[in-house]
Design a protein around this motif. Structure first.
Motif, mmCIF file in Angstrom:
data_model
loop_
_atom_site.group_PDB
_atom_site.id
_atom_site.type_symbol
_atom_site.label_atom_id
_atom_site.label_comp_id
_atom_site.label_asym_id
_atom_site.label_seq_id
_atom_site.Cartn_x
_atom_site.Cartn_y
_atom_site.Cartn_z
ATOM 1 N N LEU A 120 8.290 -1.275 1.854
ATOM 2 C CA LEU A 120 7.021 -0.571 1.661
ATOM 3 C C LEU A 120 6.058 -1.445 0.870
ATOM 4 C CD1 LEU A 120 5.598 2.072 2.304
ATOM 5 C CD2 LEU A 120 6.394 2.981 0.133
ATOM 6 N N THR A 121 5.350 -2.293 1.585
ATOM 7 C CA THR A 121 4.323 -3.121 0.966
ATOM 8 C C THR A 121 3.022 -2.333 0.859
ATOM 9 O OG1 THR A 121 3.616 -4.002 3.105
ATOM 10 C CG2 THR A 121 5.379 -5.181 1.943
ATOM 11 N N ARG A 122 2.080 -2.899 0.143
ATOM 12 C CA ARG A 122 0.791 -2.231 0.000
ATOM 13 C C ARG A 122 0.091 -2.110 1.355
ATOM 14 N NH1 ARG A 122 -4.693 -3.140 -1.353
ATOM 15 N NH2 ARG A 122 -5.454 -1.649 -2.921
ATOM 16 N N GLY A 123 0.209 -3.142 2.199
ATOM 17 C CA GLY A 123 -0.405 -3.099 3.518
ATOM 18 C C GLY A 123 0.193 -2.003 4.392
ATOM 19 N N ARG A 124 1.523 -1.863 4.347
ATOM 20 C CA ARG A 124 2.156 -0.811 5.130
ATOM 21 C C ARG A 124 1.803 0.576 4.605
ATOM 22 N NH1 ARG A 124 8.272 -3.366 6.056
ATOM 23 N NH2 ARG A 124 7.601 -5.026 7.505
ATOM 24 N N ALA A 125 1.662 0.681 3.297
ATOM 25 C CA ALA A 125 1.258 1.965 2.720
ATOM 26 C C ALA A 125 -0.140 2.358 3.196
ATOM 27 C CB ALA A 125 1.303 1.887 1.193
ATOM 28 N N LEU A 126 -1.061 1.396 3.203
ATOM 29 C CA LEU A 126 -2.412 1.673 3.669
ATOM 30 C C LEU A 126 -2.426 2.014 5.158
ATOM 31 C CD1 LEU A 126 -4.395 -1.128 1.782
ATOM 32 C CD2 LEU A 126 -4.417 1.330 1.295
ATOM 33 N N ALA A 127 -1.582 1.318 5.944
ATOM 34 C CA ALA A 127 -1.494 1.625 7.376
ATOM 35 C C ALA A 127 -0.950 3.032 7.598
ATOM 36 C CB ALA A 127 -0.603 0.591 8.071
ATOM 37 N N ALA A 128 0.049 3.430 6.811
ATOM 38 C CA ALA A 128 0.609 4.781 6.924
ATOM 39 C C ALA A 128 -0.439 5.833 6.558
ATOM 40 C CB ALA A 128 1.836 4.914 6.029
ATOM 41 N N LEU B 4 -8.235 10.546 -9.698
ATOM 42 C CA LEU B 4 -8.635 9.417 -8.856
ATOM 43 C C LEU B 4 -9.177 8.268 -9.697
ATOM 44 C CD1 LEU B 4 -10.374 11.013 -5.730
ATOM 45 C CD2 LEU B 4 -8.433 9.438 -5.712
ATOM 46 N N PHE B 5 -10.000 8.594 -10.683
ATOM 47 C CA PHE B 5 -10.574 7.562 -11.547
ATOM 48 C C PHE B 5 -9.490 6.816 -12.310
ATOM 49 C CE2 PHE B 5 -11.955 6.406 -15.855
ATOM 50 C CZ PHE B 5 -12.929 5.460 -15.548
ATOM 51 N N LEU B 6 -8.510 7.560 -12.859
ATOM 52 C CA LEU B 6 -7.455 6.923 -13.648
ATOM 53 C C LEU B 6 -6.611 5.982 -12.793
ATOM 54 C CD1 LEU B 6 -6.252 9.919 -15.846
ATOM 55 C CD2 LEU B 6 -7.702 7.995 -16.533
ATOM 56 N N ILE B 7 -6.366 6.355 -11.550
ATOM 57 C CA ILE B 7 -5.564 5.486 -10.682
ATOM 58 C C ILE B 7 -6.364 4.283 -10.208
ATOM 59 C CG2 ILE B 7 -4.358 5.355 -8.461
ATOM 60 C CD1 ILE B 7 -3.558 8.258 -8.822
ATOM 61 N N LEU B 8 -7.574 4.525 -9.719
ATOM 62 C CA LEU B 8 -8.372 3.438 -9.149
ATOM 63 C C LEU B 8 -8.902 2.484 -10.207
ATOM 64 C CD1 LEU B 8 -10.355 5.406 -6.412
ATOM 65 C CD2 LEU B 8 -8.239 4.085 -6.171
ATOM 66 N N SER B 9 -9.030 2.943 -11.450
ATOM 67 C CA SER B 9 -9.530 2.066 -12.515
ATOM 68 C C SER B 9 -8.432 1.208 -13.122
ATOM 69 C CB SER B 9 -10.193 2.902 -13.621
ATOM 70 O OG SER B 9 -9.240 3.756 -14.246
ATOM 71 N N SER B 10 -7.186 1.471 -12.756
ATOM 72 C CA SER B 10 -6.070 0.687 -13.279
ATOM 73 C C SER B 10 -5.599 -0.297 -12.213
ATOM 74 C CB SER B 10 -4.918 1.615 -13.684
ATOM 75 O OG SER B 10 -3.756 0.863 -13.986
ATOM 76 N N PRO B 11 -5.775 -1.600 -12.406
ATOM 77 C CA PRO B 11 -5.316 -2.578 -11.410
ATOM 78 C C PRO B 11 -3.818 -2.468 -11.131
ATOM 79 C CG PRO B 11 -6.754 -3.614 -13.026
ATOM 80 C CD PRO B 11 -6.458 -2.244 -13.539
ATOM 81 N N ARG B 12 -3.064 -2.100 -12.166
ATOM 82 C CA ARG B 12 -1.614 -1.999 -12.000
ATOM 83 C C ARG B 12 -1.235 -0.821 -11.110
ATOM 84 N NH1 ARG B 12 2.256 -0.093 -15.960
ATOM 85 N NH2 ARG B 12 0.460 0.273 -17.300
ATOM 86 N N LEU B 13 -1.901 0.322 -11.304
ATOM 87 C CA LEU B 13 -1.551 1.526 -10.549
ATOM 88 C C LEU B 13 -2.008 1.444 -9.099
ATOM 89 C CD1 LEU B 13 -2.187 4.466 -13.050
ATOM 90 C CD2 LEU B 13 -0.066 3.245 -12.547
ATOM 91 N N ARG B 14 -3.214 0.945 -8.878
ATOM 92 C CA ARG B 14 -3.728 0.962 -7.513
ATOM 93 C C ARG B 14 -3.064 -0.060 -6.600
ATOM 94 N NH1 ARG B 14 -8.753 -1.001 -10.085
ATOM 95 N NH2 ARG B 14 -8.977 -3.252 -9.701
ATOM 96 N N ARG B 15 -2.207 -0.934 -7.164
ATOM 97 C CA ARG B 15 -1.443 -1.859 -6.329
ATOM 98 C C ARG B 15 -0.133 -1.235 -5.849
ATOM 99 N NH1 ARG B 15 -2.945 -5.901 -10.241
ATOM 100 N NH2 ARG B 15 -0.911 -5.620 -11.235
ATOM 101 N N LYS B 16 0.302 -0.172 -6.503
ATOM 102 C CA LYS B 16 1.593 0.430 -6.178
ATOM 103 C C LYS B 16 1.453 1.422 -5.033
ATOM 104 C CE LYS B 16 3.725 0.067 -10.757
ATOM 105 N NZ LYS B 16 4.458 0.818 -11.808
#
Length: 358
Positions: free
Chosen positions: A143-151, A53-65
């Motif tokens: 599959l946008t980031r918003g749709r991913a969060l909604a799912a 979780l830390f590795l994903i959330l600490s990377s701006p590039r990863l947490r946007r995907k």
């Protein structure tokens, strides 16, 4: 059901005690083994998923995907599942801790919710891979980031509702409950098994398509390599992540199949003390599944390994007193890598097969 619990012939405390007694079947050596296994596996599971979780959330590039949003949901579910499962399992089977009906159903609902959320996160990840390979040109639009969060929000809402139905009233009298779970009626257990089975079948179908497309792509690469076409090194389809998810699916089935099989068996016939002991140990496989997932991602995902290297370099430089410079170097490295990938995708030969890094 209310008349059962409000019976004049027996106090509510006695009814609740009887509801738990027949499920506490482990002897002292078995309790010791369960306590040791839960402690070791639980600690490893918590640490591994926390790191992921830390590795994903600490990377701006990863947490946007969207892909890594779903993976972070899986890691969060496994993190919570390990906590809820270990605490509840040890208290019940090792210490024979008897709680009120409401408290027990609340904790059991938490365990069910997190494991259901874990399977749901795998389903969303599989759908993400499916869209990436089935509609590569439209993937980022579909599959946008918003749709991913909604799912993710919808998936977790369904998991919570399904898991806490017993607490909402879908429970039973002690003498009419499941052979494996106190206060859980067989019709609810059957409904949950069918729900999980539908998720697993959908995941299986989706991964069958994903891995088939990955195989096709690998075969095409071999053909083009034999023809020695230029520019091939700049092209790549991220089939590695697809294969990783296939491995996760196999592990999921191996870990869950024994548990689900015993659950189905309990619906068809009564179970003796020996089978209940077997089920208690088979339940540990679910914890092993939650422990294995982050190991697979950490070993096979190049982007997560890159994030781990950047984090290690940052902390190493921090310890040496060069934290600011280390952070800048890590950011420059990440930007350079991103630009290199973008150039590699944009400059490919139009005559070669269309590929997409999702």
């Amino acid at each position: 059901m209310d008349s059962c619990w409000n019976s004049d012939n027996m106090s509510q405390e006695q009814l609740e005690s009887d509801a738990f007694e027949k499920y506490m079947v482990l002897d002292f050596p078995q309790k010791t083994a369960i306590a040791v296994l839960c402690s070791l596996l639980g600690i490893l599971c918590v640490l591994e998923n926390a790191v992921l979780l830390f590795l994903i959330l600490s990377s701006p590039r990863l947490r946007r995907k969207p892909s890594y949003l779903f993976i972070s949901s899986l890691a969060a579910a496994d993190f919570l599942a390990s906590l809820f499962f270990v605490i509840s399992f040890v208290k019940f089977h090792v210490f024979h801790y008897k709680e009120s009906r409401t408290t027990f159903l609340l904790k059991l609902g938490g365990v069910t919710m997190t494991f259901t959320g874990s399977v749901g996160s795998l389903l969303l990840t599989a759908i993400d891979r499916y869209l990436c390979l089935r509609h590569p040109a439209k993937y980022k639009t579909l599959l946008t980031r918003g749709r991913a969060l909604a799912a993710l929000g919808a998936m977790w809402t369904v998991s919570v509702v399904v898991s806490y139905l017993p607490l909402m009233g879908w429970t039973c009298c002690p003498e009419h409950c499941s052979e494996l779970f106190p206060l859980i009626p067989n019709d609810y257990l059957l409904s949950w098994i069918v729900f999980i089975a539908i998720l697993l079948v959908t995941i299986l179908y989706t991964y069958t398509y994903v891995l088939w497309k990955a195989y096709q792509h690998t075969s095409n690469l071999i053909v083009y390599q034999q023809r020695r076409l230029t520019g091939l090194s700049r092209m790549r389809l991220d089939v590695r992540l697809a294969k990783t998810l296939g491995v996760v699916l196999v592990v999921l089935l191996l870990c869950w199949l024994p548990v689900l099989t015993l659950m189905v068996h309990s619906l068809a016939s009564s179970m003796n003390e020996y089978i209940r002991k077997v089920f208690a140990f088979c339940s540990m496989l679910c914890l092993i599944n939650s422990m294995v997932n982050p190991v697979i991602y950490g070993l096979r995902s190049r982007e997560i390994r890159s994030s781990a290297r950047n984090s290690l370099n940052h902390w190493k430089n921090m310890l040496k007193g060069f934290g600011t410079e280390g952070a800048e170097d890590a950011q420059k490295s990440s930007v350079t890598e991103t630009e290199g990938e973008a150039k590699g995708i944009s400059t490919h030969d139009p005559n070669l097969p269309v590929v997409l890094v999702c």
